[in-house]
Design a protein around this motif. Sequence first.
Motif, PDB file in Angstrom:
ATOM      1  N   LEU A  28      38.218   0.329 -12.442  1.00  0.00           N
ATOM      2  CA  LEU A  28      37.757  -0.916 -13.046  1.00  0.00           C
ATOM      3  C   LEU A  28      37.387  -0.680 -14.515  1.00  0.00           C
ATOM      4  O   LEU A  28      37.714  -1.506 -15.384  1.00  0.00           O
ATOM      5  N   LEU A  29      36.761   0.441 -14.796  1.00  0.00           N
ATOM      6  CA  LEU A  29      36.421   0.806 -16.176  1.00  0.00           C
ATOM      7  C   LEU A  29      37.691   0.975 -17.015  1.00  0.00           C
ATOM      8  O   LEU A  29      37.757   0.536 -18.162  1.00  0.00           O
ATOM      9  N   GLU A  30      38.707   1.593 -16.425  1.00  0.00           N
ATOM     10  CA  GLU A  30      39.979   1.755 -17.135  1.00  0.00           C
ATOM     11  C   GLU A  30      40.590   0.391 -17.455  1.00  0.00           C
ATOM     12  O   GLU A  30      41.090   0.173 -18.560  1.00  0.00           O
ATOM     13  N   PHE A  31      40.532  -0.536 -16.503  1.00  0.00           N
ATOM     14  CA  PHE A  31      41.029  -1.885 -16.770  1.00  0.00           C
ATOM     15  C   PHE A  31      40.249  -2.539 -17.908  1.00  0.00           C
ATOM     16  O   PHE A  31      40.822  -3.242 -18.741  1.00  0.00           O
ATOM     17  N   SER A  32      38.927  -2.304 -17.948  1.00  0.00           N
ATOM     18  CA  SER A  32      38.117  -2.925 -19.006  1.00  0.00           C
ATOM     19  C   SER A  32      38.570  -2.448 -20.381  1.00  0.00           C
ATOM     20  O   SER A  32      38.524  -3.200 -21.357  1.00  0.00           O
ATOM     21  N   ASN A  33      39.046  -1.211 -20.448  1.00  0.00           N
ATOM     22  CA  ASN A  33      39.533  -0.661 -21.722  1.00  0.00           C
ATOM     23  C   ASN A  33      40.940  -1.151 -22.069  1.00  0.00           C
ATOM     24  O   ASN A  33      41.412  -0.933 -23.186  1.00  0.00           O
ATOM     25  N   GLU A  34      41.606  -1.788 -21.117  1.00  0.00           N
ATOM     26  CA  GLU A  34      42.991  -2.227 -21.311  1.00  0.00           C
ATOM     27  C   GLU A  34      43.120  -3.739 -21.506  1.00  0.00           C
ATOM     28  O   GLU A  34      44.239  -4.262 -21.515  1.00  0.00           O
ATOM     29  N   LEU A  35      41.998  -4.442 -21.657  1.00  0.00           N
ATOM     30  CA  LEU A  35      42.088  -5.888 -21.874  1.00  0.00           C
ATOM     31  C   LEU A  35      42.789  -6.125 -23.208  1.00  0.00           C
ATOM     32  O   LEU A  35      42.319  -5.683 -24.247  1.00  0.00           O
ATOM     33  N   PRO A  36      43.939  -6.797 -23.172  1.00  0.00           N
ATOM     34  CA  PRO A  36      44.668  -7.023 -24.422  1.00  0.00           C
ATOM     35  C   PRO A  36      43.843  -7.827 -25.432  1.00  0.00           C
ATOM     36  O   PRO A  36      43.080  -8.719 -25.051  1.00  0.00           O
ATOM     37  N   ALA A  37      43.993  -7.494 -26.692  1.00  0.00           N
ATOM     38  CA  ALA A  37      43.310  -8.240 -27.749  1.00  0.00           C
ATOM     39  C   ALA A  37      43.868  -9.655 -27.814  1.00  0.00           C
ATOM     40  O   ALA A  37      45.025  -9.891 -27.454  1.00  0.00           O
ATOM     41  N   LEU A  38      43.036 -10.565 -28.263  1.00  0.00           N
ATOM     42  CA  LEU A  38      43.495 -11.945 -28.423  1.00  0.00           C
ATOM     43  C   LEU A  38      44.521 -12.010 -29.549  1.00  0.00           C
ATOM     44  O   LEU A  38      44.363 -11.350 -30.572  1.00  0.00           O
ATOM     45  N   PRO A  39      45.550 -12.841 -29.390  1.00  0.00           N
ATOM     46  CA  PRO A  39      46.454 -13.080 -30.516  1.00  0.00           C
ATOM     47  C   PRO A  39      45.648 -13.680 -31.671  1.00  0.00           C
ATOM     48  O   PRO A  39      44.635 -14.362 -31.446  1.00  0.00           O
ATOM     49  N   THR A  40      46.080 -13.442 -32.868  1.00  0.00           N
ATOM     50  CA  THR A  40      45.356 -13.894 -34.060  1.00  0.00           C
ATOM     51  C   THR A  40      44.993 -15.370 -33.989  1.00  0.00           C
ATOM     52  O   THR A  40      43.873 -15.758 -34.309  1.00  0.00           O
ATOM     53  N   HIS A  41      45.922 -16.201 -33.538  1.00  0.00           N
ATOM     54  CA  HIS A  41      45.677 -17.643 -33.478  1.00  0.00           C
ATOM     55  C   HIS A  41      44.418 -17.973 -32.673  1.00  0.00           C
ATOM     56  O   HIS A  41      43.614 -18.817 -33.077  1.00  0.00           O
ATOM     57  N   TYR A  42      44.236 -17.307 -31.536  1.00  0.00           N
ATOM     58  CA  TYR A  42      43.073 -17.589 -30.699  1.00  0.00           C
ATOM     59  C   TYR A  42      41.829 -16.885 -31.224  1.00  0.00           C
ATOM     60  O   TYR A  42      40.727 -17.416 -31.116  1.00  0.00           O
ATOM     61  N   ALA A  43      41.989 -15.710 -31.791  1.00  0.00           N
ATOM     62  CA  ALA A  43      40.852 -14.986 -32.353  1.00  0.00           C
ATOM     63  C   ALA A  43      40.233 -15.782 -33.506  1.00  0.00           C
ATOM     64  O   ALA A  43      39.016 -15.773 -33.699  1.00  0.00           O
ATOM     65  N   GLU A  44      41.087 -16.494 -34.264  1.00  0.00           N
ATOM     66  CA  GLU A  44      40.604 -17.291 -35.397  1.00  0.00           C
ATOM     67  C   GLU A  44      40.117 -18.668 -34.976  1.00  0.00           C
ATOM     68  O   GLU A  44      39.513 -19.385 -35.762  1.00  0.00           O
ATOM     69  N   HIS A  45      40.394 -19.062 -33.734  1.00  0.00           N
ATOM     70  CA  HIS A  45      39.976 -20.375 -33.226  1.00  0.00           C
ATOM     71  C   HIS A  45      39.322 -20.240 -31.853  1.00  0.00           C
ATOM     72  O   HIS A  45      39.873 -20.672 -30.839  1.00  0.00           O
ATOM     73  N   PRO A  46      38.137 -19.628 -31.814  1.00  0.00           N
ATOM     74  CA  PRO A  46      37.484 -19.427 -30.518  1.00  0.00           C
ATOM     75  C   PRO A  46      37.176 -20.732 -29.789  1.00  0.00           C
ATOM     76  O   PRO A  46      36.970 -20.733 -28.583  1.00  0.00           O
TER      77      PRO A  46
END
Length: 145
Positions: A28-46
């Motif tokens: 489960l910890l390994e999965f937590s480290n593998e959460l893909p980053a948000l695409p820029t569009h969503y990161a800039e528009h939370p």
Amino acid sequence: MNATLPAALDDIKTDFTELGLKDRLQLLLEFSNELPALPTHYAEHPDLLERVEECQSPVFIFVDVDDSRTVHLYATAPAESPTTRGFASILVQGLAGLSVDEVLAVPDDYPSDLGLTEAVSPLRIRGMTAMLGRIKRQVVKKAAA
């Protein structure tokens, strides 16, 4: 393989259930480290992301359904909440790229089938179940649009 469980989620379930309790937590910890980053569009528009209120940690999800009815799923959860972040990662990795019908066919109790009920609090399992429920609700809404 479970008839209603997509291959990726079935593989994840098998990976967890074949391990001892301590190793399940490590996975489960390994999965937590593998959460893909948000695409820029969503990161800039939370504001486009929906908060999963049932989770103690601030978890946000966003579902997109494209013209071919393929589901794209994005999530964010704080690194200091590895259990919650791991659950979000499992869902993102297990549901991404599936069809609308495949996502909606995932059993609502899938989070309980990972063999983590002895390792994490029932509240956390409910949080993951709530994530799945919100994902399905967004899929229905986006597919109908």
